[in-house]
Design an enzyme around this catalytic site. Structure first.
Site, PDB file in Angstrom:
ATOM      1  N   SER A 118      33.978  42.462  47.608  1.00 23.08           N
ATOM      2  CA  SER A 118      33.945  42.172  46.357  1.00 23.08           C
ATOM      3  C   SER A 118      32.932  41.153  45.788  1.00 23.08           C
ATOM      4  O   SER A 118      31.719  41.307  45.905  1.00 23.08           O
ATOM      5  CB  SER A 118      35.189  42.014  46.266  1.00 23.08           C
ATOM      6  OG  SER A 118      35.545  41.684  44.818  1.00 23.08           O
ATOM      7  N   HIS A 119      33.482  40.235  45.177  1.00 21.34           N
ATOM      8  CA  HIS A 119      32.583  39.119  44.352  1.00 21.34           C
ATOM      9  C   HIS A 119      32.132  38.151  45.237  1.00 21.34           C
ATOM     10  O   HIS A 119      31.353  37.081  45.138  1.00 21.34           O
ATOM     11  CB  HIS A 119      33.545  38.456  43.262  1.00 21.34           C
ATOM     12  CG  HIS A 119      34.855  37.968  43.981  1.00 21.34           C
ATOM     13  ND1 HIS A 119      35.758  38.724  44.169  1.00 21.34           N
ATOM     14  CD2 HIS A 119      35.271  36.568  44.240  1.00 21.34           C
ATOM     15  CE1 HIS A 119      36.717  37.860  44.856  1.00 21.34           C
ATOM     16  NE2 HIS A 119      36.295  36.719  44.884  1.00 21.34           N
ATOM     17  N   ASP A 156      30.968  42.827  39.152  1.00 24.20           N
ATOM     18  CA  ASP A 156      30.835  41.953  40.106  1.00 24.20           C
ATOM     19  C   ASP A 156      30.172  42.903  41.344  1.00 24.20           C
ATOM     20  O   ASP A 156      29.707  43.653  41.215  1.00 24.20           O
ATOM     21  CB  ASP A 156      32.159  41.158  40.796  1.00 24.20           C
ATOM     22  CG  ASP A 156      33.166  42.624  41.313  1.00 24.20           C
ATOM     23  OD1 ASP A 156      33.074  43.542  40.514  1.00 24.20           O
ATOM     24  OD2 ASP A 156      33.832  42.123  42.041  1.00 24.20           O
ATOM     25  N   ASP A 181      31.377  44.810  43.578  1.00 25.84           N
ATOM     26  CA  ASP A 181      31.490  46.170  44.072  1.00 25.84           C
ATOM     27  C   ASP A 181      31.897  46.774  42.557  1.00 25.84           C
ATOM     28  O   ASP A 181      32.589  47.955  42.481  1.00 25.84           O
ATOM     29  CB  ASP A 181      32.978  46.302  44.860  1.00 25.84           C
ATOM     30  CG  ASP A 181      34.085  45.496  44.239  1.00 25.84           C
ATOM     31  OD1 ASP A 181      33.855  44.567  43.695  1.00 25.84           O
ATOM     32  OD2 ASP A 181      35.270  45.988  44.828  1.00 25.84           O
ATOM     33  N   ASP A 224      34.103  46.235  40.168  1.00 18.75           N
ATOM     34  CA  ASP A 224      35.554  46.442  39.499  1.00 18.75           C
ATOM     35  C   ASP A 224      35.990  45.334  38.563  1.00 18.75           C
ATOM     36  O   ASP A 224      36.841  45.723  37.596  1.00 18.75           O
ATOM     37  CB  ASP A 224      36.531  46.686  40.664  1.00 18.75           C
ATOM     38  CG  ASP A 224      36.707  45.502  41.780  1.00 18.75           C
ATOM     39  OD1 ASP A 224      35.874  44.560  41.458  1.00 18.75           O
ATOM     40  OD2 ASP A 224      37.435  45.646  42.624  1.00 18.75           O
ATOM     41  N   ARG A 225      35.235  44.223  38.751  1.00 19.27           N
ATOM     42  CA  ARG A 225      35.660  43.228  37.708  1.00 19.27           C
ATOM     43  C   ARG A 225      34.511  43.176  36.554  1.00 19.27           C
ATOM     44  O   ARG A 225      33.571  43.762  36.814  1.00 19.27           O
ATOM     45  CB  ARG A 225      35.346  41.561  38.403  1.00 19.27           C
ATOM     46  CG  ARG A 225      36.259  41.513  39.903  1.00 19.27           C
ATOM     47  CD  ARG A 225      36.107  40.146  40.167  1.00 19.27           C
ATOM     48  NE  ARG A 225      37.192  39.892  41.543  1.00 19.27           N
ATOM     49  CZ  ARG A 225      37.588  38.841  41.393  1.00 19.27           C
ATOM     50  NH1 ARG A 225      37.188  37.539  41.106  1.00 19.27           N
ATOM     51  NH2 ARG A 225      38.520  38.380  42.305  1.00 19.27           N
ATOM     52  N   THR A 268      49.588  38.689  42.307  1.00 22.49           N
ATOM     53  CA  THR A 268      48.149  38.792  42.229  1.00 22.49           C
ATOM     54  C   THR A 268      47.941  39.835  43.096  1.00 22.49           C
ATOM     55  O   THR A 268      48.374  39.765  44.342  1.00 22.49           O
ATOM     56  CB  THR A 268      47.653  37.355  42.566  1.00 22.49           C
ATOM     57  OG1 THR A 268      47.932  36.480  41.418  1.00 22.49           O
ATOM     58  CG2 THR A 268      45.982  37.709  42.638  1.00 22.49           C
ATOM     59  N   SER A 286      41.516  37.385  36.935  1.00 22.23           N
ATOM     60  CA  SER A 286      40.412  37.171  37.526  1.00 22.23           C
ATOM     61  C   SER A 286      39.326  38.166  37.554  1.00 22.23           C
ATOM     62  O   SER A 286      38.731  38.937  38.034  1.00 22.23           O
ATOM     63  CB  SER A 286      40.883  37.367  39.252  1.00 22.23           C
ATOM     64  OG  SER A 286      41.727  38.578  39.308  1.00 22.23           O
ATOM     65  N   LYS A 311      40.761  48.483  39.351  1.00 20.10           N
ATOM     66  CA  LYS A 311      40.276  47.799  38.354  1.00 20.10           C
ATOM     67  C   LYS A 311      38.595  48.367  38.253  1.00 20.10           C
ATOM     68  O   LYS A 311      38.137  48.764  38.899  1.00 20.10           O
ATOM     69  CB  LYS A 311      40.409  46.302  38.018  1.00 20.10           C
ATOM     70  CG  LYS A 311      39.681  45.670  39.393  1.00 20.10           C
ATOM     71  CD  LYS A 311      40.008  44.154  39.406  1.00 20.10           C
ATOM     72  CE  LYS A 311      39.580  43.491  40.276  1.00 20.10           C
ATOM     73  NZ  LYS A 311      40.335  43.200  41.705  1.00 20.10           N
ATOM     74  N   ARG A 314      43.956  27.678  44.031  1.00 20.14           N
ATOM     75  CA  ARG A 314      43.896  27.852  42.198  1.00 20.14           C
ATOM     76  C   ARG A 314      44.931  27.123  41.635  1.00 20.14           C
ATOM     77  O   ARG A 314      46.154  27.297  41.895  1.00 20.14           O
ATOM     78  CB  ARG A 314      44.009  29.296  42.207  1.00 20.14           C
ATOM     79  CG  ARG A 314      42.841  30.232  43.027  1.00 20.14           C
ATOM     80  CD  ARG A 314      42.204  31.514  42.378  1.00 20.14           C
ATOM     81  NE  ARG A 314      41.661  32.476  43.220  1.00 20.14           N
ATOM     82  CZ  ARG A 314      40.545  32.243  43.586  1.00 20.14           C
ATOM     83  NH1 ARG A 314      39.798  31.246  43.233  1.00 20.14           N
ATOM     84  NH2 ARG A 314      39.841  33.223  44.368  1.00 20.14           N
TER      85      ARG A 314
HETATM   86  C1  G16 Z   1      41.230  40.886  44.360  1.00 23.97           C
HETATM   87  C2  G16 Z   1      42.196  41.828  44.080  1.00 23.97           C
HETATM   88  C3  G16 Z   1      42.788  41.073  42.584  1.00 23.97           C
HETATM   89  C4  G16 Z   1      43.030  39.933  42.756  1.00 23.97           C
HETATM   90  C5  G16 Z   1      41.936  38.944  43.320  1.00 23.97           C
HETATM   91  C6  G16 Z   1      42.439  37.702  43.468  1.00 23.97           C
HETATM   92  O1  G16 Z   1      39.947  41.099  43.578  1.00 23.97           O
HETATM   93  O2  G16 Z   1      41.816  43.155  43.875  1.00 23.97           O
HETATM   94  O3  G16 Z   1      43.778  42.176  42.161  1.00 23.97           O
HETATM   95  O4  G16 Z   1      43.206  39.577  41.195  1.00 23.97           O
HETATM   96  O5  G16 Z   1      41.756  39.374  44.472  1.00 23.97           O
HETATM   97  O6  G16 Z   1      41.811  36.957  44.154  1.00 23.97           O
HETATM   98  P1  G16 Z   1      42.533  35.682  44.874  1.00 23.97           P
HETATM   99  O7  G16 Z   1      43.393  35.889  45.897  1.00 23.97           O
HETATM  100  O8  G16 Z   1      41.211  34.849  45.437  1.00 23.97           O
HETATM  101  O9  G16 Z   1      42.699  34.676  43.562  1.00 23.97           O
HETATM  102  P2  G16 Z   1      38.789  41.657  44.236  1.00 23.97           P
HETATM  103  O10 G16 Z   1      37.726  41.851  42.995  1.00 23.97           O
HETATM  104  O11 G16 Z   1      38.202  40.252  45.184  1.00 23.97           O
HETATM  105  O12 G16 Z   1      38.969  42.652  45.065  1.00 23.97           O
END
Ligand code: G16
Length: 551
Positions: A121-122, A285, A287, A289-290, A352, A373, A384, A504
């Site tokens: 992801s990010h 981001d 992938d 999705d963000r 989350t 996020s 997303k 967080r």
């Molecule tokens: C992932 C989940 C999201 C979530 C995020 C939270 O995002 O797909 O639904 O909001 O993690 O991250 P953390 O646990 O670090 O607060 P992504 O974009 O990383 O797949």
């Protein structure tokens, strides 16, 4: 064995922790490079999906990733294992590329049994960066916790994996090849996702907006969103060439952190704040999705973005019938709750993680959902979707004639502003973070009614969620300290980091008075930050007196 299928022993010591986090298994690339590491996880997954050692005949698997370092190696490993399992079809994105929303789109449109997304992801990429793997089911959404924990248990007990001898499979040319029982089809990564988006938005109105000279800058952050954004924005909607920047997916994301927030996308923010900057900015981001959305000289908070989309959804063709309901993750601000209550529709509060929206979307209980996020999406997919959010905003700007900033200020005027910020403390030694959280949890029962750092806590708890569709229960999803005026502090440990723990701290205060909507954010939230420090003793536990990132 038949068709070159072979069993390979796994190391006798089980690999360290292969427990998936908020969104699949994410580790350093070097961890994934250990011989048998990826195979161990995939064997456990296939065993869980099909039965130990059983064939996947009759099933179709979608396969792709965000193009980060190790993507191409992992694709070959997975192809060998999928062919050995006897999948009927494997649909792999050209060049191994598929964004996370695109995997969801391909699974749903091609009626696949599921898909594997290779992405962290990010998180940063490259040889010293992160890699990840995640399974999505037939609805196109992330596997539920019941499956991910069963897979994790299985990763600890298996001692071999099933694969086959294959020369490297060509994945750069579109077309099909038959390998053993399996047809491997290299597909256009963009086509299915674009088809889904075309059905939702008023492309003519967006085309006319660009024709009138509207200027957008879309920063794909050298990640997988580039090809998707280019194809639709520049290719179909008439945005000028160069609208999408950093558009070629690079294995190390150009050394940058592909996480669209004002800190990591500082260059984009600077463009939008420059004299004669574009009318709108956006970023996605690793992938894709963000998303982050900006107006000219104006940053849109993700929680506000969700609320604006919900408030105006009826203006967009795909949502003309109105919304069945909305959902947000617990730490996301309550802006969308206020919109939902004005619209007379339900608003669900989930833990989350996008997977928690899946059942609500499948059951038709919600239409839009989102998270603080930088994630927003709808029932069009089960992930997303960054480009979806950008098209939604463009559609709203086109049909309302209002700027991005005007749309957000309209939300604040109607419902007050949810003043909101997230403070991240990164790479805390695990033991320190765990001690902080366990002491915090232990203090919860005594907090109600106490005045600490000048703030009186009305109630405090550790968020627990019962899924209204399947009744499953998720506990310990984040500590909430709530004041009488509904201001709140939420604390939780991230489930997506790969180095130590990330704490967080989410701060939210509702401000009805328009004269106070533009007070500096951190100043307006300072009393809540002080409360968080006094209750959780962050400095005492971690030695940090400042967060690493404030968004
Ligand atoms: C992932 C989940 C999201 C979530 C995020 C939270 O995002 O797909 O639904 O909001 O993690 O991250 P953390 O646990 O670090 O607060 P992504 O974009 O990383 O797949």
């Amino acid at each position: 064995m038949e068709n070159g299928v072979k069993l390979t022993d796994l190391p006798s010591q089980p690999f360290g922790d292969q427990q998936p986090g908020t969104s699949g298994l994410r580790k350093k690339v070097t961890v994934f490079q250990q011989p048998g590491y990826l195979e161990n996880f995939v064997q456990a997954l296939f065993d869980q999906l099909h039965g130990p050692g059983q064939s996947a005949a009759g099933q179709t698997l979608v396969l792709g990733g965000d193009g980060r370092y190790y993507n191409r190696v992992a694709i070959q490993t997975l192809l060998r294992m999928a062919v050995a399992r006897g999948y009927d079809r494997v649909l792999v994105g050209q060049g191994g590329i598929l964004s996370t929303p695109a995997v969801s789109a391909v699974i749903r449109r091609q009626r696949a049994s599921g898909g594997i997304i290779l992405s962290a992801s990010h998180n940063p990429g490259g040889p010293a960066g992160d890699f990840g793997i995640k399974y999505n089911g037939a609805n196109g959404g992330p596997a539920p916790e019941s499956l991910t924990s069963a897979v994790y248990q299985r990763t600890r007990s298996i001692d071999h994996y099933l694969s086959c001898d294959l020369p490297a499979v060509g994945i750069d040319q579109l077309g099909s090849q038959t390998l053993g029982q399996t047809v491997v089809e290299v597909i256009d990564p963009v086509a299915d996702h674009a088809a889904v988006l075309r059905e939702l938005f008023d492309f003519d109105a967006i085309r006319a907006l660009f024709a009138r000279g509207f200027r957008l800058r879309y920063d794909a952050m050298w990640a997988v969103g580039g090809p998707y954004a280019r194809a639709l924005l520049e290719g179909e909607l008439g945005a000028p060439a160069g609208t999408v920047v950093h558009a070629t997916p690079l294995e190390d994301f150009g050394g940058l952190h592909p996480d669209p927030n004002p800190v990591n996308a500082a260059e984009l923010v600077a463009c939008l704040f420059a004299a004669d900057g574009p009318d709108m900015g956006a970023a996605s981001d690793g992938d894709a999705d963000r998303n982050m959305v900006l107006g000219r000289g104006f940053v849109v908070a993700p929680s506000d973005s969700l609320a604006v989309l919900a408030a105006h959804a009826h203006l967009v063709p795909g949502y003309r019938q109105g919304l069945a309901g909305v959902a947000r993750s617990m730490p996301t601000s309550t802006a969308v709750d206020r919109v939902a209550s004005a619209l007379g529709i339900p608003c669900h509060e989930t833990p989350t993680g996008w997977k928690f929206f899946g059942n609500l979307l499948d059951a038709g209980q919600v239409t839009l959902c989102g998270e603080e996020s930088y994630g927003t999406g709808s029932n069009h997919l089960r992930e997303k979707d960054g480009l979806w959010a950008v098209l939604f905003w463009l559609n709203l700007v086109a049909v309302t004639g209002e700027s991005v900033e005007q749309l957000v200020r309209g939300l604040w005027r109607a419902h007050g502003r949810c003043v909101y910020s997230r403070h991240d403390y990164e790479a805390i030694p695990l033991a320190q973070a765990e001690r902080l959280i366990s002491e915090l949890r232990a203090s919860l029962p005594a907090l109600a009614g106490q005045t600490i750092a000048g703030q009186t806590i009305a109630w405090a708890d550790d968020f627990a969620y019962t899924d209204p569709v399947d009744g499953s229960r998720s506990e310990r999803q984040g500590v909430r300290l709530v004041l009488a005026d509904s201001s709140r502090v939420v604390l939780r440990l991230s489930g997506t980091g790969t180095e130590g723990a990330t704490l967080r701290v989410y701060l939210e205060r509702h401000e009805p008075d328009p004269a106070r909507h533009d007070l500096p954010l951190q100043q307006a939230l300072a009393p809540l930050a002080a409360l968080a420090e006094a209750v959780a003793r962050i400095c005492h536990h971690t030695g940090r007196d400042q967060p690493d990132v404030m968004t």
